[in-house]
Write a protein that holds these residues in place. Structure first.
Motif, PDB file in Angstrom:
ATOM      1  N   GLY A  30      69.605  63.479 -14.553  1.00  0.00           N
ATOM      2  CA  GLY A  30      69.696  63.823 -13.140  1.00  0.00           C
ATOM      3  C   GLY A  30      68.664  63.104 -12.292  1.00  0.00           C
ATOM      4  N   SER A  31      69.071  62.782 -11.065  1.00  0.00           N
ATOM      5  CA  SER A  31      68.206  62.086 -10.109  1.00  0.00           C
ATOM      6  C   SER A  31      68.893  62.128  -8.754  1.00  0.00           C
ATOM      7  CB  SER A  31      67.988  60.631 -10.542  1.00  0.00           C
ATOM      8  OG  SER A  31      69.191  59.880 -10.378  1.00  0.00           O
ATOM      9  N   HIS A  32      68.339  61.367  -7.800  1.00  0.00           N
ATOM     10  CA  HIS A  32      68.955  61.257  -6.475  1.00  0.00           C
ATOM     11  C   HIS A  32      70.076  60.230  -6.457  1.00  0.00           C
ATOM     12  CE1 HIS A  32      67.149  57.312  -5.591  1.00  0.00           C
ATOM     13  NE2 HIS A  32      66.133  57.763  -6.296  1.00  0.00           N
ATOM     14  N   ASP A  33      70.275  59.517  -7.561  1.00  0.00           N
ATOM     15  CA  ASP A  33      71.174  58.363  -7.613  1.00  0.00           C
ATOM     16  C   ASP A  33      72.498  58.739  -8.272  1.00  0.00           C
ATOM     17  OD1 ASP A  33      72.399  55.922  -7.840  1.00  0.00           O
ATOM     18  OD2 ASP A  33      70.868  55.010  -9.123  1.00  0.00           O
ATOM     19  N   LEU A  34      73.555  58.881  -7.479  1.00  0.00           N
ATOM     20  CA  LEU A  34      74.873  59.213  -8.018  1.00  0.00           C
ATOM     21  C   LEU A  34      75.426  58.082  -8.880  1.00  0.00           C
ATOM     22  CD1 LEU A  34      76.827  61.623  -7.852  1.00  0.00           C
ATOM     23  CD2 LEU A  34      77.980  60.461  -5.956  1.00  0.00           C
ATOM     24  N   GLY A  35      74.839  56.901  -8.757  1.00  0.00           N
ATOM     25  CA  GLY A  35      75.259  55.783  -9.587  1.00  0.00           C
ATOM     26  C   GLY A  35      75.088  56.048 -11.068  1.00  0.00           C
ATOM     27  N   VAL A  36      74.197  56.977 -11.425  1.00  0.00           N
ATOM     28  CA  VAL A  36      74.049  57.349 -12.836  1.00  0.00           C
ATOM     29  C   VAL A  36      75.354  57.942 -13.356  1.00  0.00           C
ATOM     30  CG1 VAL A  36      72.843  58.899 -14.434  1.00  0.00           C
ATOM     31  CG2 VAL A  36      71.555  57.686 -12.655  1.00  0.00           C
ATOM     32  N   ALA A  37      75.952  58.833 -12.573  1.00  0.00           N
ATOM     33  CA  ALA A  37      77.228  59.437 -12.980  1.00  0.00           C
ATOM     34  C   ALA A  37      78.354  58.404 -12.963  1.00  0.00           C
ATOM     35  CB  ALA A  37      77.565  60.607 -12.063  1.00  0.00           C
ATOM     36  N   THR A  38      78.319  57.501 -11.998  1.00  0.00           N
ATOM     37  CA  THR A  38      79.325  56.444 -11.933  1.00  0.00           C
ATOM     38  C   THR A  38      79.298  55.594 -13.195  1.00  0.00           C
ATOM     39  OG1 THR A  38      79.135  56.330  -9.522  1.00  0.00           O
ATOM     40  CG2 THR A  38      80.117  54.433 -10.629  1.00  0.00           C
ATOM     41  N   TYR A  39      78.096  55.204 -13.594  1.00  0.00           N
ATOM     42  CA  TYR A  39      77.982  54.336 -14.766  1.00  0.00           C
ATOM     43  C   TYR A  39      78.305  55.104 -16.050  1.00  0.00           C
ATOM     44  CZ  TYR A  39      76.366  50.328 -17.456  1.00  0.00           C
ATOM     45  OH  TYR A  39      76.291  49.237 -18.294  1.00  0.00           O
ATOM     46  N   ALA A  40      77.946  56.371 -16.098  1.00  0.00           N
ATOM     47  CA  ALA A  40      78.318  57.179 -17.255  1.00  0.00           C
ATOM     48  C   ALA A  40      79.838  57.223 -17.411  1.00  0.00           C
ATOM     49  CB  ALA A  40      77.748  58.585 -17.116  1.00  0.00           C
ATOM     50  N   ALA A  41      80.536  57.371 -16.295  1.00  0.00           N
ATOM     51  CA  ALA A  41      81.999  57.391 -16.344  1.00  0.00           C
ATOM     52  C   ALA A  41      82.544  56.036 -16.809  1.00  0.00           C
ATOM     53  CB  ALA A  41      82.563  57.758 -14.971  1.00  0.00           C
ATOM     54  N   GLU A  42      81.959  54.960 -16.324  1.00  0.00           N
ATOM     55  CA  GLU A  42      82.406  53.624 -16.748  1.00  0.00           C
ATOM     56  C   GLU A  42      82.210  53.438 -18.254  1.00  0.00           C
ATOM     57  OE1 GLU A  42      80.418  50.629 -14.469  1.00  0.00           O
ATOM     58  OE2 GLU A  42      81.173  51.374 -12.553  1.00  0.00           O
ATOM     59  N   LEU A  43      81.066  53.867 -18.757  1.00  0.00           N
ATOM     60  CA  LEU A  43      80.803  53.716 -20.183  1.00  0.00           C
ATOM     61  C   LEU A  43      81.716  54.600 -21.021  1.00  0.00           C
ATOM     62  CD1 LEU A  43      76.900  53.509 -20.218  1.00  0.00           C
ATOM     63  CD2 LEU A  43      78.558  51.636 -20.350  1.00  0.00           C
ATOM     64  N   PHE A  44      82.010  55.794 -20.523  1.00  0.00           N
ATOM     65  CA  PHE A  44      82.953  56.672 -21.221  1.00  0.00           C
ATOM     66  C   PHE A  44      84.316  55.986 -21.331  1.00  0.00           C
ATOM     67  CE2 PHE A  44      86.457  59.674 -21.064  1.00  0.00           C
ATOM     68  CZ  PHE A  44      86.183  60.494 -22.142  1.00  0.00           C
ATOM     69  N   HIS A  45      84.807  55.457 -20.217  1.00  0.00           N
ATOM     70  CA  HIS A  45      86.117  54.806 -20.219  1.00  0.00           C
ATOM     71  C   HIS A  45      86.117  53.542 -21.074  1.00  0.00           C
ATOM     72  CE1 HIS A  45      87.963  57.571 -17.472  1.00  0.00           C
ATOM     73  NE2 HIS A  45      87.119  57.306 -16.491  1.00  0.00           N
ATOM     74  N   ALA A  46      84.944  52.938 -21.253  1.00  0.00           N
ATOM     75  CA  ALA A  46      84.832  51.746 -22.105  1.00  0.00           C
ATOM     76  C   ALA A  46      84.719  52.100 -23.582  1.00  0.00           C
ATOM     77  CB  ALA A  46      83.622  50.914 -21.676  1.00  0.00           C
ATOM     78  N   GLY A  47      84.730  53.391 -23.895  1.00  0.00           N
ATOM     79  CA  GLY A  47      84.686  53.832 -25.284  1.00  0.00           C
ATOM     80  C   GLY A  47      83.301  53.842 -25.907  1.00  0.00           C
ATOM     81  N   MET A  48      82.267  53.905 -25.076  1.00  0.00           N
ATOM     82  CA  MET A  48      80.906  53.882 -25.608  1.00  0.00           C
ATOM     83  C   MET A  48      80.474  55.221 -26.196  1.00  0.00           C
ATOM     84  SD  MET A  48      79.604  50.942 -25.582  1.00  0.00           S
ATOM     85  CE  MET A  48      80.183  49.357 -24.995  1.00  0.00           C
TER      86      MET A  48
END
Length: 215
Positions: free
Chosen positions: A36-54
């Motif tokens: 958690g942080s002030h940066d919603l980009g963390v959640a965005t990138y987590a979603a990208e990595l999930f969809h990439a099968g990481m």
């Protein structure tokens, strides 16, 4: 209006930025943990990595801090989850840990949430300048797990523009640099080398007044 780094600060800020980027090679892991942080980009990138099968499962961890309560009034992890759902991550692939108020609690509480599962490797998703501190904290609190750190792959200038606040980014970089040493001394994190050029860049930025995140 574009937000950009002043030329007279660029070299020192870039030095700190490069120091905190661990440049880990991404590879599949058992779980992703979005800090958690002030940066919603963390959640965005987590979603990208999930969809990439990481990883097949993502934990979002975070309550609130003074820097996030206005943006995420229901808590960082809750807002991260909602954003990930909007980006197509299935609800049953997300766990929420809503109580952590610092990086140590992010790791400890996420570990506790996952204790019924076999976890041998984790991807820690954080702000770019939080990577080194997150790694050192995790290795201290969860030493048996393999740790891979990841952040949105943005150059410094693009990241500053995405946040929209030069002073905030520099202040956070300075604060995290201080914590590398202090947290190791206090037993919160494993020790890490701080090169001389990083120390000098840090000292110059402190002298210029970027002290809002210092302990």
């Amino acid at each position: 209006m574009a937000v950009s780094l002043p030329d007279d600060l660029r070299a020192d800020v870039q030095t700190l930025w490069d120091y905190h980027d661990l440049r880990h090679e991404l590879r599949p892991a058992d779980v992703g943990i979005g800090l958690g942080s002030h940066d919603l980009g963390v959640a965005t990138y987590a979603a990208e990595l999930f969809h990439a099968g990481m990883f097949p499962l993502v934990v979002f961890s975070g309550a609130n801090a003074p820097t996030t309560v206005e943006r995420f009034p229901r808590g960082e992890a809750v807002h991260y989850r909602e954003h990930a759902l909007e980006l197509g991550v299935p609800d049953d692939a997300i766990l929420v840990e809503p109580g952590a108020r610092n990086t140590g609690e992010n790791i400890a509480f996420a570990r506790r949430l996952l204790e019924s599962r076999e976890v041998g490797s984790v991807v820690l998703i954080s702000q770019p300048y939080q990577q080194r501190r997150a790694y050192a904290t995790c290795k201290n609190l969860w030493p048996e797990v393999e740790v891979i750190c990841a952040s949105r792959p943005l150059p410094l200038d693009d990241y500053v523009e995405s946040i929209g606040d030069v002073d905030r980014v520099i202040t956070m970089l300075v604060g995290d640099t201080q914590r590398i040493t202090i947290y190791a001394e206090r037993g919160f994190a494993v020790q890490q080398e701080v090169p001389r050029e990083v120390t000098h860049a840090y000292e110059r930025l402190v002298h210029l007044g970027f002290t809002g995140r210092l302990i």
